[in-house]
Motif scaffolding. Structure first.
Motif, PDB file in Angstrom:
ATOM      1  N   SER A  61       0.821  -1.217   0.000  1.00 26.98           N
ATOM      2  CA  SER A  61       0.000   0.000   0.000  1.00 26.98           C
ATOM      3  C   SER A  61       0.854   1.265   0.000  1.00 26.98           C
ATOM      4  CB  SER A  61      -0.961   0.009   1.186  1.00 26.98           C
ATOM      5  OG  SER A  61      -0.254   0.116   2.396  1.00 26.98           O
ATOM      6  N   PHE A  62       2.063   1.186   0.535  1.00 30.42           N
ATOM      7  CA  PHE A  62       2.934   2.365   0.568  1.00 30.42           C
ATOM      8  C   PHE A  62       3.479   2.701  -0.818  1.00 30.42           C
ATOM      9  CE2 PHE A  62       3.181   0.874   4.983  1.00 30.42           C
ATOM     10  CZ  PHE A  62       2.789   2.040   5.629  1.00 30.42           C
ATOM     11  N   GLY A  63       3.612   1.722  -1.668  1.00 29.05           N
ATOM     12  CA  GLY A  63       4.104   1.959  -3.014  1.00 29.05           C
ATOM     13  C   GLY A  63       3.171   2.816  -3.840  1.00 29.05           C
ATOM     14  N   GLU A  64       1.894   2.755  -3.543  1.00 30.49           N
ATOM     15  CA  GLU A  64       0.887   3.506  -4.289  1.00 30.49           C
ATOM     16  C   GLU A  64       0.786   4.967  -3.865  1.00 30.49           C
ATOM     17  OE1 GLU A  64      -2.576   1.253  -3.373  1.00 30.49           O
ATOM     18  OE2 GLU A  64      -1.830  -0.549  -4.378  1.00 30.49           O
ATOM     19  N   PHE A  65       1.227   5.285  -2.678  1.00 27.13           N
ATOM     20  CA  PHE A  65       1.046   6.634  -2.134  1.00 27.13           C
ATOM     21  C   PHE A  65       1.665   7.701  -3.027  1.00 27.13           C
ATOM     22  CE2 PHE A  65       2.085  10.170   0.755  1.00 27.13           C
ATOM     23  CZ  PHE A  65       0.821  10.429   1.251  1.00 27.13           C
ATOM     24  N   GLY A  66       2.881   7.479  -3.500  1.00 28.34           N
ATOM     25  CA  GLY A  66       3.572   8.464  -4.323  1.00 28.34           C
ATOM     26  C   GLY A  66       2.955   8.657  -5.693  1.00 28.34           C
ATOM     27  N   GLU A  67       2.198   7.672  -6.168  1.00 25.22           N
ATOM     28  CA  GLU A  67       1.566   7.767  -7.484  1.00 25.22           C
ATOM     29  C   GLU A  67       0.498   8.854  -7.537  1.00 25.22           C
ATOM     30  OE1 GLU A  67       0.071   3.875  -8.345  1.00 25.22           O
ATOM     31  OE2 GLU A  67       2.053   2.961  -8.220  1.00 25.22           O
ATOM     32  N   LEU A  68       0.023   9.293  -6.406  1.00 24.67           N
ATOM     33  CA  LEU A  68      -1.050  10.279  -6.349  1.00 24.67           C
ATOM     34  C   LEU A  68      -0.555  11.718  -6.467  1.00 24.67           C
ATOM     35  CD1 LEU A  68      -3.008   8.623  -3.407  1.00 24.67           C
ATOM     36  CD2 LEU A  68      -3.482   8.412  -5.854  1.00 24.67           C
ATOM     37  N   SER A  69       0.747  11.912  -6.474  1.00 24.84           N
ATOM     38  CA  SER A  69       1.317  13.257  -6.509  1.00 24.84           C
ATOM     39  C   SER A  69       1.007  13.964  -7.825  1.00 24.84           C
ATOM     40  CB  SER A  69       2.832  13.206  -6.309  1.00 24.84           C
ATOM     41  OG  SER A  69       3.379  14.505  -6.444  1.00 24.84           O
ATOM     42  N   ALA A  72       5.580  15.130 -11.272  1.00 23.66           N
ATOM     43  CA  ALA A  72       6.250  13.966 -11.868  1.00 23.66           C
ATOM     44  C   ALA A  72       7.500  13.578 -11.086  1.00 23.66           C
ATOM     45  CB  ALA A  72       6.595  14.253 -13.330  1.00 23.66           C
ATOM     46  N   PHE A  73       8.275  14.574 -10.619  1.00 24.18           N
ATOM     47  CA  PHE A  73       9.509  14.235  -9.898  1.00 24.18           C
ATOM     48  C   PHE A  73       9.214  13.493  -8.598  1.00 24.18           C
ATOM     49  CE2 PHE A  73       8.654  18.209  -7.677  1.00 24.18           C
ATOM     50  CZ  PHE A  73       9.152  17.996  -6.397  1.00 24.18           C
ATOM     51  N   VAL A  74       8.096  13.773  -7.965  1.00 24.35           N
ATOM     52  CA  VAL A  74       7.728  13.057  -6.744  1.00 24.35           C
ATOM     53  C   VAL A  74       7.319  11.630  -7.094  1.00 24.35           C
ATOM     54  CG1 VAL A  74       6.088  12.946  -4.820  1.00 24.35           C
ATOM     55  CG2 VAL A  74       7.078  15.145  -5.486  1.00 24.35           C
ATOM     56  N   LEU A 126       2.180  18.412   1.088  1.00 26.72           N
ATOM     57  CA  LEU A 126       1.637  19.210  -0.018  1.00 26.72           C
ATOM     58  C   LEU A 126       2.120  18.720  -1.387  1.00 26.72           C
ATOM     59  CD1 LEU A 126       1.964  22.765   1.561  1.00 26.72           C
ATOM     60  CD2 LEU A 126      -0.077  21.312   1.453  1.00 26.72           C
ATOM     61  N   PHE A 127       3.215  17.971  -1.415  1.00 28.75           N
ATOM     62  CA  PHE A 127       3.762  17.460  -2.665  1.00 28.75           C
ATOM     63  C   PHE A 127       3.110  16.151  -3.116  1.00 28.75           C
ATOM     64  CE2 PHE A 127       7.033  20.269  -1.124  1.00 28.75           C
ATOM     65  CZ  PHE A 127       7.422  20.934  -2.281  1.00 28.75           C
ATOM     66  N   PHE A 128       2.216  15.592  -2.294  1.00 28.13           N
ATOM     67  CA  PHE A 128       1.681  14.264  -2.583  1.00 28.13           C
ATOM     68  C   PHE A 128       0.241  14.258  -3.079  1.00 28.13           C
ATOM     69  CE2 PHE A 128       5.415  13.271  -0.206  1.00 28.13           C
ATOM     70  CZ  PHE A 128       5.894  12.156  -0.877  1.00 28.13           C
ATOM     71  N   GLY A 129      -0.282  15.365  -3.495  1.00 26.15           N
ATOM     72  CA  GLY A 129      -1.609  15.388  -4.088  1.00 26.15           C
ATOM     73  C   GLY A 129      -2.423  16.567  -3.594  1.00 26.15           C
ATOM     74  N   TRP A 130      -3.191  17.115  -4.497  1.00 27.78           N
ATOM     75  CA  TRP A 130      -4.015  18.283  -4.167  1.00 27.78           C
ATOM     76  C   TRP A 130      -4.980  17.971  -3.037  1.00 27.78           C
ATOM     77  CZ3 TRP A 130      -9.182  17.786  -4.223  1.00 27.78           C
ATOM     78  CH2 TRP A 130      -9.706  16.712  -4.940  1.00 27.78           C
ATOM     79  N   TRP A 131      -5.460  16.731  -2.959  1.00 28.16           N
ATOM     80  CA  TRP A 131      -6.424  16.343  -1.936  1.00 28.16           C
ATOM     81  C   TRP A 131      -5.843  16.455  -0.531  1.00 28.16           C
ATOM     82  CZ3 TRP A 131      -4.866  11.913   0.639  1.00 28.16           C
ATOM     83  CH2 TRP A 131      -3.835  11.185   0.012  1.00 28.16           C
ATOM     84  N   LEU A 132      -4.510  16.353  -0.397  1.00 27.15           N
ATOM     85  CA  LEU A 132      -3.886  16.516   0.916  1.00 27.15           C
ATOM     86  C   LEU A 132      -3.838  17.985   1.344  1.00 27.15           C
ATOM     87  CD1 LEU A 132      -1.084  13.835   0.743  1.00 27.15           C
ATOM     88  CD2 LEU A 132      -2.971  13.929   2.370  1.00 27.15           C
ATOM     89  N   TRP A 133      -3.963  18.891   0.386  1.00 27.71           N
ATOM     90  CA  TRP A 133      -3.995  20.315   0.721  1.00 27.71           C
ATOM     91  C   TRP A 133      -5.201  20.632   1.604  1.00 27.71           C
ATOM     92  CZ3 TRP A 133      -1.163  24.629  -1.675  1.00 27.71           C
ATOM     93  CH2 TRP A 133      -0.028  24.193  -2.358  1.00 27.71           C
ATOM     94  N   ILE A 134      -6.297  19.921   1.404  1.00 31.86           N
ATOM     95  CA  ILE A 134      -7.526  20.137   2.180  1.00 31.86           C
ATOM     96  C   ILE A 134      -7.261  19.899   3.668  1.00 31.86           C
ATOM     97  CG2 ILE A 134      -9.876  19.264   2.559  1.00 31.86           C
ATOM     98  CD1 ILE A 134      -9.863  18.554  -0.494  1.00 31.86           C
ATOM     99  N   TYR A 135      -6.359  18.973   3.962  1.00 32.41           N
ATOM    100  CA  TYR A 135      -5.992  18.672   5.342  1.00 32.41           C
ATOM    101  C   TYR A 135      -4.775  19.482   5.793  1.00 32.41           C
ATOM    102  CZ  TYR A 135      -3.382  16.208   8.955  1.00 32.41           C
ATOM    103  OH  TYR A 135      -2.639  15.917  10.056  1.00 32.41           O
ATOM    104  N   ALA A 136      -3.727  19.495   4.967  1.00 31.91           N
ATOM    105  CA  ALA A 136      -2.432  20.031   5.405  1.00 31.91           C
ATOM    106  C   ALA A 136      -2.441  21.543   5.613  1.00 31.91           C
ATOM    107  CB  ALA A 136      -1.331  19.639   4.412  1.00 31.91           C
TER     108      ALA A 136
END
Length: 168
Positions: A61-69, A72-74, A126-136
Motif C-alpha cells: 500500500s505504501f508503493g501507491e502513495f507516491g503515485e497520487l502526486s 512527476a519528480f515526486v 503538499l507534494f503528494f496530491g491536491w487532496w492533501l492540501w484540504i488537510y495540510a
C-alpha cells in the motif's frame, strides 16, 4: 467498523479537535492542552502505530502513495527510491511520527520542537496530491497557532519565575 475506516474517523476527529482547540490555545490553558494531547495522540497512535501495522500487514500500500502526486519528480522518485526500500523509508516515517508525537506530549521546548517537526511534515504532504492540501493547509495554520501559544506560555512562565539573588 473496519480498521481503515476507524483510522480515518480518528484522523478527522482528532485533526478537527486540534484545529478548533488551536484557535483558543493562546487564551485558554485547557484549549492549549486539548490541542497538544489530540495532536500527540494523533501522530503517536494513528500515525506511527497504524503505519507500523500497515508496514507489517500491507507492505504494498505504501508503493501507491507516491503515485497520487501532482508532480512527476515526486512520482518518479517515490517509484525508484521509496517503493523499492519501503522498510527503510516507512520505518523512518514511523520513527518521525512517533518522535513528534512524544515531543508534542512532553511539554515546554520539547513540544515546540515537535510542532516544528510536524510543520515540516505537513509542508512535505503538499507534494503528494491536491487532496492533501484540504488537510495540510488548515493543519499548518493550527500548528502555527499552537506554536505561538506554547512560546507565549513559556515566556509567561519565565516572567513569573522569581529572580534569584546572588549570595555574597
Amino acid at each position: 467498523m473496519e480498521g481503515n475506516a476507524m483510522e480515518k474517523v480518528m484522523w478527522l476527529v482528532l485533526g478537527a479537535t486540534v484545529m478548533v482547540a488551536s484557535l483558543r490555545a493562546d487564551r485558554s490553558e485547557r484549549a492549549r492542552m486539548v490541542a497538544r494531547t489530540a495532536l500527540g495522540v494523533l501522530f503517536l497512535v494513528f500515525g506511527a502505530i497504524v503505519n507500523a501495522i500497515y508496514l507489517v500487514t500491507d507492505w504494498e500500500s505504501f508503493g501507491e502513495f507516491g503515485e497520487l502526486s501532482q508532480f512527476a519528480f515526486v512520482r518518479d522518485t517515490w517509484a525508484s527510491l521509496v517503493a523499492p526500500n519501503t522498510g527503510l523509508f516507512i520505518g523512518l516515517l514511523i520513527a518521525g511520527e512517533a518522535a513528534a508525537g512524544i515531543l508534542v506530549l512532553s511539554g515546554g521546548r520539547w513540544t515546540q520542537a515537535g510542532l516544528v517537526m510536524l510543520m515540516a511534515f505537513h509542508v512535505g504532504l503538499l507534494f503528494f496530491g491536491w487532496w492533501l492540501w484540504i488537510y495540510a493547509v488548515p493543519m499548518l495554520g493550527a500548528l502555527s497557532l499552537m506554536l505561538r501559544a506554547e512560546r507565549r506560555h513559556e515566556a509567561q512562565l519565565a516572567d513569573a519565575a522569581p529572580t534569584r539573588r546572588r549570595r555574597r
